[in-house]
Motif scaffolding. Structure first.
Motif, PDB file in Angstrom:
ATOM      1  N   LEU A 144      25.882  58.453  40.389  1.00  0.00           N
ATOM      2  CA  LEU A 144      26.110  59.895  40.387  1.00  0.00           C
ATOM      3  C   LEU A 144      25.092  60.639  41.233  1.00  0.00           C
ATOM      4  O   LEU A 144      25.298  61.808  41.566  1.00  0.00           O
ATOM      5  N   ASP A 145      23.992  60.002  41.567  1.00  0.00           N
ATOM      6  CA  ASP A 145      22.957  60.640  42.376  1.00  0.00           C
ATOM      7  C   ASP A 145      23.069  60.283  43.855  1.00  0.00           C
ATOM      8  O   ASP A 145      22.180  60.606  44.645  1.00  0.00           O
ATOM      9  N   GLY A 146      24.155  59.593  44.246  1.00  0.00           N
ATOM     10  CA  GLY A 146      24.380  59.322  45.656  1.00  0.00           C
ATOM     11  C   GLY A 146      23.902  57.979  46.143  1.00  0.00           C
ATOM     12  O   GLY A 146      23.995  57.697  47.349  1.00  0.00           O
ATOM     13  N   GLY A 147      23.378  57.139  45.258  1.00  0.00           N
ATOM     14  CA  GLY A 147      22.952  55.809  45.667  1.00  0.00           C
ATOM     15  C   GLY A 147      24.133  54.909  45.977  1.00  0.00           C
ATOM     16  O   GLY A 147      25.298  55.271  45.774  1.00  0.00           O
ATOM     17  N   GLU A 148      23.835  53.720  46.461  1.00  0.00           N
ATOM     18  CA  GLU A 148      24.889  52.780  46.805  1.00  0.00           C
ATOM     19  C   GLU A 148      25.657  52.341  45.562  1.00  0.00           C
ATOM     20  O   GLU A 148      25.068  52.111  44.512  1.00  0.00           O
ATOM     21  N   PRO A 149      26.981  52.225  45.665  1.00  0.00           N
ATOM     22  CA  PRO A 149      27.773  51.776  44.516  1.00  0.00           C
ATOM     23  C   PRO A 149      27.549  50.296  44.245  1.00  0.00           C
ATOM     24  O   PRO A 149      27.155  49.534  45.129  1.00  0.00           O
ATOM     25  N   ARG A 150      27.828  49.909  43.019  1.00  0.00           N
ATOM     26  CA  ARG A 150      27.754  48.494  42.634  1.00  0.00           C
ATOM     27  C   ARG A 150      29.174  47.962  42.551  1.00  0.00           C
ATOM     28  O   ARG A 150      29.993  48.474  41.790  1.00  0.00           O
ATOM     29  N   VAL A 151      29.475  46.944  43.339  1.00  0.00           N
ATOM     30  CA  VAL A 151      30.825  46.369  43.351  1.00  0.00           C
ATOM     31  C   VAL A 151      31.003  45.472  42.131  1.00  0.00           C
ATOM     32  O   VAL A 151      30.246  44.524  41.922  1.00  0.00           O
ATOM     33  N   ILE A 152      32.003  45.802  41.324  1.00  0.00           N
ATOM     34  CA  ILE A 152      32.326  45.001  40.140  1.00  0.00           C
ATOM     35  C   ILE A 152      33.249  43.850  40.523  1.00  0.00           C
ATOM     36  O   ILE A 152      33.077  42.722  40.069  1.00  0.00           O
ATOM     37  N   LEU A 153      34.216  44.143  41.396  1.00  0.00           N
ATOM     38  CA  LEU A 153      35.173  43.126  41.839  1.00  0.00           C
ATOM     39  C   LEU A 153      35.734  43.573  43.176  1.00  0.00           C
ATOM     40  O   LEU A 153      35.920  44.775  43.419  1.00  0.00           O
ATOM     41  N   ASP A 154      36.005  42.615  44.067  1.00  0.00           N
ATOM     42  CA  ASP A 154      36.615  42.966  45.346  1.00  0.00           C
ATOM     43  C   ASP A 154      37.771  42.019  45.665  1.00  0.00           C
ATOM     44  O   ASP A 154      38.096  41.122  44.888  1.00  0.00           O
ATOM     45  N   ASN A 155      38.392  42.283  46.814  1.00  0.00           N
ATOM     46  CA  ASN A 155      39.529  41.484  47.290  1.00  0.00           C
ATOM     47  C   ASN A 155      40.700  41.494  46.308  1.00  0.00           C
ATOM     48  O   ASN A 155      41.322  40.468  46.033  1.00  0.00           O
ATOM     49  N   ILE A 156      41.004  42.671  45.804  1.00  0.00           N
ATOM     50  CA  ILE A 156      42.103  42.860  44.850  1.00  0.00           C
ATOM     51  C   ILE A 156      43.337  43.356  45.617  1.00  0.00           C
ATOM     52  O   ILE A 156      43.221  44.267  46.433  1.00  0.00           O
ATOM     53  N   PRO A 157      44.513  42.806  45.366  1.00  0.00           N
ATOM     54  CA  PRO A 157      45.718  43.298  46.041  1.00  0.00           C
ATOM     55  C   PRO A 157      46.283  44.567  45.384  1.00  0.00           C
ATOM     56  O   PRO A 157      47.237  44.531  44.630  1.00  0.00           O
ATOM     57  N   MET A 158      45.609  45.701  45.641  1.00  0.00           N
ATOM     58  CA  MET A 158      46.059  47.021  45.209  1.00  0.00           C
ATOM     59  C   MET A 158      45.816  47.278  43.719  1.00  0.00           C
ATOM     60  O   MET A 158      46.690  47.052  42.886  1.00  0.00           O
ATOM     61  N   ALA A 159      44.628  47.767  43.410  1.00  0.00           N
ATOM     62  CA  ALA A 159      44.336  48.204  42.040  1.00  0.00           C
ATOM     63  C   ALA A 159      44.838  49.632  41.850  1.00  0.00           C
ATOM     64  O   ALA A 159      44.965  50.400  42.801  1.00  0.00           O
ATOM     65  N   ASN A 160      45.120  49.975  40.597  1.00  0.00           N
ATOM     66  CA  ASN A 160      45.560  51.340  40.309  1.00  0.00           C
ATOM     67  C   ASN A 160      44.982  51.770  38.963  1.00  0.00           C
ATOM     68  O   ASN A 160      44.066  51.135  38.452  1.00  0.00           O
ATOM     69  N   ALA A 161      45.531  52.845  38.407  1.00  0.00           N
ATOM     70  CA  ALA A 161      44.914  53.551  37.280  1.00  0.00           C
ATOM     71  C   ALA A 161      44.486  52.601  36.162  1.00  0.00           C
ATOM     72  O   ALA A 161      45.299  51.839  35.646  1.00  0.00           O
ATOM     73  N   PHE A 162      43.208  52.688  35.780  1.00  0.00           N
ATOM     74  CA  PHE A 162      42.663  51.709  34.833  1.00  0.00           C
ATOM     75  C   PHE A 162      41.829  52.368  33.743  1.00  0.00           C
ATOM     76  O   PHE A 162      41.541  53.572  33.778  1.00  0.00           O
ATOM     77  N   GLN A 163      41.435  51.526  32.768  1.00  0.00           N
ATOM     78  CA  GLN A 163      40.622  52.001  31.644  1.00  0.00           C
ATOM     79  C   GLN A 163      39.881  50.823  31.029  1.00  0.00           C
ATOM     80  O   GLN A 163      40.336  49.672  31.100  1.00  0.00           O
ATOM     81  N   VAL A 164      38.741  51.130  30.437  1.00  0.00           N
ATOM     82  CA  VAL A 164      37.988  50.111  29.708  1.00  0.00           C
ATOM     83  C   VAL A 164      38.629  49.923  28.336  1.00  0.00           C
ATOM     84  O   VAL A 164      38.943  50.889  27.638  1.00  0.00           O
ATOM     85  N   GLY A 165      38.846  48.655  27.969  1.00  0.00           N
ATOM     86  CA  GLY A 165      39.500  48.336  26.707  1.00  0.00           C
ATOM     87  C   GLY A 165      38.539  48.269  25.542  1.00  0.00           C
ATOM     88  O   GLY A 165      37.316  48.413  25.694  1.00  0.00           O
ATOM     89  N   PRO A 166      39.057  48.016  24.338  1.00  0.00           N
ATOM     90  CA  PRO A 166      38.217  47.936  23.144  1.00  0.00           C
ATOM     91  C   PRO A 166      37.160  46.841  23.211  1.00  0.00           C
ATOM     92  O   PRO A 166      36.134  46.926  22.518  1.00  0.00           O
ATOM     93  N   ASP A 167      37.398  45.836  24.052  1.00  0.00           N
ATOM     94  CA  ASP A 167      36.431  44.739  24.178  1.00  0.00           C
ATOM     95  C   ASP A 167      35.348  45.021  25.215  1.00  0.00           C
ATOM     96  O   ASP A 167      34.510  44.163  25.507  1.00  0.00           O
TER      97      ASP A 167
END
Length: 532
Positions: A144-167
Motif C-alpha cells: 500500500l506504500d508503493g513498494g514492489e508487489p510480492r508474487v503469490i503465483l504466476d503463469n495462470i491462464p486467466m485469473a478472475n474474481a477471487f476471495q480468501v476461503g475459510p481455510d
C-alpha cells in the motif's frame, strides 16, 4: 447525491422531425455494463462498469442508483472492487493496467500502475491482493506504500474474481482451464478445487463457507460445498455473468450487459436491474429481416416485435472477437464483422464459425460490402479506408481524420465519415470529395433510396442529404448517442487478447422499407425512425 433514472440520468428526450416517428426497440439500460460487485459499509451494492468507466451504488430494495465515480472522472474502466476495513474502495482498472484506491471522501490515487489486464482484487486481514485476467497471469500482494508487489503465483491462464476461503487460502477461477484453483497466500503450488464448469469468472464464499461461482459462458450460478463434495445449480441466468456479492445471506449476481439479479432460492430470481445492451455499436439489416446488433462482447439479432436474441459472444466457439462494425453477408445468418483487435471476419454464429478476411489492422470501425463482394472498412487508427478482396488489402483513401462510418452506393461508390474533421467524403476513382461538412462528430452512415444518412454524436442528430451533397435535413435530434454533454470520454484501451481499444461507434442502417435503425450507445438502446 446523484441518483440516476437512466444510465447517465433521465432517459433522452429524442425527437423526430415532422413526417417521421421514433420508437425505442430495446429499453434503455440503467447501468453501462455490470462487472465487479462489492457490498459497501452502507449496505449498498457497488458495481464496477468497465464500458461506462464508472462506479455506481445500488439500494437493492428500492432500486435507486447513485453514481459514485462518473465517466470522465479519475477512475477509468473499473472491473473489480473491494472495500477495506476503513471504508476505502480499491479498484482494478482493466484497460489501464492499474489498481486505484478511492477514499470515503472521494480522493483517488493509484496504488500500482504496471499490472496488465488488472482484474480480480480482494482484501484479507489488512492485505490487498490483485491479479490479472490474461494468459500467463500473476496474482500479487500489493504494498500500500508503493513498494514492489510480492508474487503469490504466476503463469495462470486467466485469473478472475477471487476471495480468501475459510481455510486462509486464496480461491480463484481459472478461465483458460475451466477450473477453480486455490493457493496458499505465502505461495507454493496451486491445487485444483473444481473442474468441468461453464467458464468460471468469480469465486466467492457464503456465510456457511460454500463457494458461489458464476459461469460466463453457460450463464449458470453454482454452489460448491467442498466439505460434502456436492455441486448445486442455483440459477441459470444466461451467458455473460461476471461476479457475485452478498448482503447478509442474500446473493446478488452481475452480468456484463448491465444486469443485477438477486437469487431467491429454489431457482427463483428477482431482477434488481434488468439486462440490456451495453453500447450498442454497429448495426446491419440481413436479407431475412433480422437486424444484427454488435454490442462489443456480445452480438444479438433483433426481429420486428421480438426481444433481442443472443447470437454470439467472445466466449462462444467461432466468435471472431470484440464486435464493433457489422454488415450483412451473402447468406442469411452470415455477417461481416470488424473487431476490436483489428480483424475483419465472415461470421456465422449459428454454426459457430468465422473465416478471417484480414487481421493486424488498426482500430477498425464501420464496414460495408460492395456489390462485387469486396469488403470496405474504415481504419480509425491510421486514417485509411481499405478494401479487402481475395485475401488482399488495398487502400481506397489515406490521410483521413478518424474515419468511422462507411456506406456504399449501389454503383459501389464509397462514402466515409471523418469523425475528426466533422465531414463526410465521397471516394471514387482515387479521388475524394466533401459531400457534407460542418458536423460535430459524424460516425455511422447509411444509404437508402438515394439519400445519405449521418449520425452526428456531438450534435446528437441524424442528418440526411442526397448522394451528391447539397441541402440537408435533420431527421431526429436529442438522440442518445455519444458521451453525455460536458463529458470528454477517455477511450478505453485493449483488454489483453480479448478486446482492442473500446472506442464508441454509433451506427445507423436502413431496412428495406426505409426504416432507419440507430445505435443509442449513450443509453444502451436501438432506435427506429420511420416515415409517417
Amino acid at each position: 447525491m446523484a441518483v440516476e433514472f437512466g444510465r447517465y440520468g433521465a432517459a433522452s428526450a429524442a425527437v423526430a422531425a415532422e413526417g417521421w416517428s421514433l420508437a425505442r426497440l430495446t429499453p434503455p439500460s440503467r447501468l453501462h455494463g455490470a462487472n465487479g460487485l462489492a457490498t459497501g459499509p452502507d449496505g449498498r451494492l457497488y458495481v464496477a462498469q468497465v464500458g461506462g468507466s464508472q462506479v455506481s451504488a445500488i439500494d437493492v430494495d428500492s432500486g435507486a442508483i447513485e453514481t459514485i465515480s462518473a465517466m470522465g472522472g479519475a477512475i477509468v474502466a473499473p472491473d473489480d472492487l473491494v472495500f477495506d476495513d476503513a471504508g476505502n474502495l480499491y479498484l482494478t482498472e482493466i484497460t489501464e493496467g492499474r489498481v486505484a484506491m478511492r477514499t470515503p471522501s472521494g480522493d483517488v490515487r493509484v496504488v500500482r500502475g504496471d499490472i496488465p489486464v488488472a482484474n480480480p482484487i480482494t482484501w484479507h486481514q489488512g492485505r490487498l491482493i490483485a491479479g490479472e485476467c490474461r494468459i500467463g497471469a500473476r496474482i500479487m500482494e500489493l504494498d500500500l506504500d508503493g513498494g514492489e508487489p510480492r508474487v503469490i503465483l504466476d503463469n495462470i491462464p486467466m485469473a478472475n474474481a477471487f476471495q480468501v476461503g475459510p481455510d486462509g487460502k486464496l480461491y480463484f477461477p481459472v478461465m483458460g482451464a475451466n477450473e477453480i484453483w486455490r493457493v496458499d497466500l505465502n505461495g507454493g503450488a496451486p491445487e485444483v478445487v473444481a473442474g468441468d464448469l461453464g467458464v468460471p469468472d468469480s469465486v466467492k464464499f457464503d456465510s456457511k463457507g460454500r463457494i458461489v461461482t458464476t459461469q460466463v459462458a453457460s450463464g449458470q450460478v453454482l454452489r460448491l460445498d467442498l466439505v460434502s463434495g456436492t455441486r448445486q445449480k442455483l440459477a441459470d441466468l444466461g451467458p455473460g455473468l461476471d461476479n457475485v456479492s452478498f448482503i447478509g445471506d442474500r446473493i446478488f449476481v452481475s452480468s456484463i450487459p448491465g444486469e443485477i439479479t438477486e437469487l431467491l432460492g429454489d431457482g427463483k430470481v428477482r431482477s434488481v436491474v434488468p439486462r440490456a445492451l451495453q453500447w450498442p455499436l454497429g448495426l446491419a439489416m440481413g436479407a431475412d429481416g433480422a437486424l444484427f446488433v454488435a454490442d462489443g462482447t456480445f452480438g444479438y439479432t433483433l426481429r420486428a416485435g421480438e426481444a433481442l436474441t443472443l447470437a454470439g459472444m467472445i466466449f462462444y466457439p467461432g466468435c471472431p472477437g470484440y464486435m464493433r462494425g457489422v454488415a450483412a453477408g451473402a447468406q442469411a445468418g452470415e455477417w461481416i464483422i470488424s473487431t476490436g483487435l483489428g480483424a475483419v471476419a465472415r461470421y456465422r454464429p449459428g454454426q459457430g464459425e468465422s473465416d478471417f478476411l484480414a487481421t493486424g489492422l488498426d482500430q477498425l470501425m464501420g464496414v460495408a460490402v460492395a456489390p462485387g463482394g469486396a469488403v470496405v472498412v474504415a481504419e480509425y487508427g491510421t486514417g485509411r479506408l481499405l478494401s479487402i478482396e481475395g485475401g488482399e488489402v488495398s487502400e481506397l483513401a489515406t490521410g483521413l481524420d478518424k474515419p468511422m462510418g462507411v456506406a456504399l452506393a449501389p454503383d459501389g461508390t464509397a462514402y466515409v465519415a471523418e469523425a475528426g474533421a466533422g465531414r463526410v467524403l465521397r471516394i471514387a476513382g482515387g479521388r475524394s470529395e466533401t459531400i457534407i461538412d460542418g458536423l460535430g462528430r459524424p460516425e455511422g452512415l447509411a444509404i437508402h433510396d438515394g439519400k445519405l444518412f449521418v449520425v452526428d454524436t456531438r450534435a446528437k442528430t441524424l442528418v440526411a442529404t442526397n448522394l451528391s451533397g447539397g441541402a440537408r435535413a435533420t431527421i431526429a435530434s436529442a438522440l442518445p448517442v455519444g458521451a453525455p454533454a460536458g463529458v470528454t470520454p477517455k477511450f478505453l484501451g485493449p483488454i489483453g487478447d480479448m478486446a482492442g481499444p473500446m472506442i464508441n461507434f454509433a451506427d445507423v442502417t436502413a431496412g428495406p422499407d426505409g426504416t432507419l435503425y440507430v445505435s443509442g450507445d449513450a443509453e444502451g438502446s436501438v432506435l427506429a425512425l420511420r416515415r409517417r
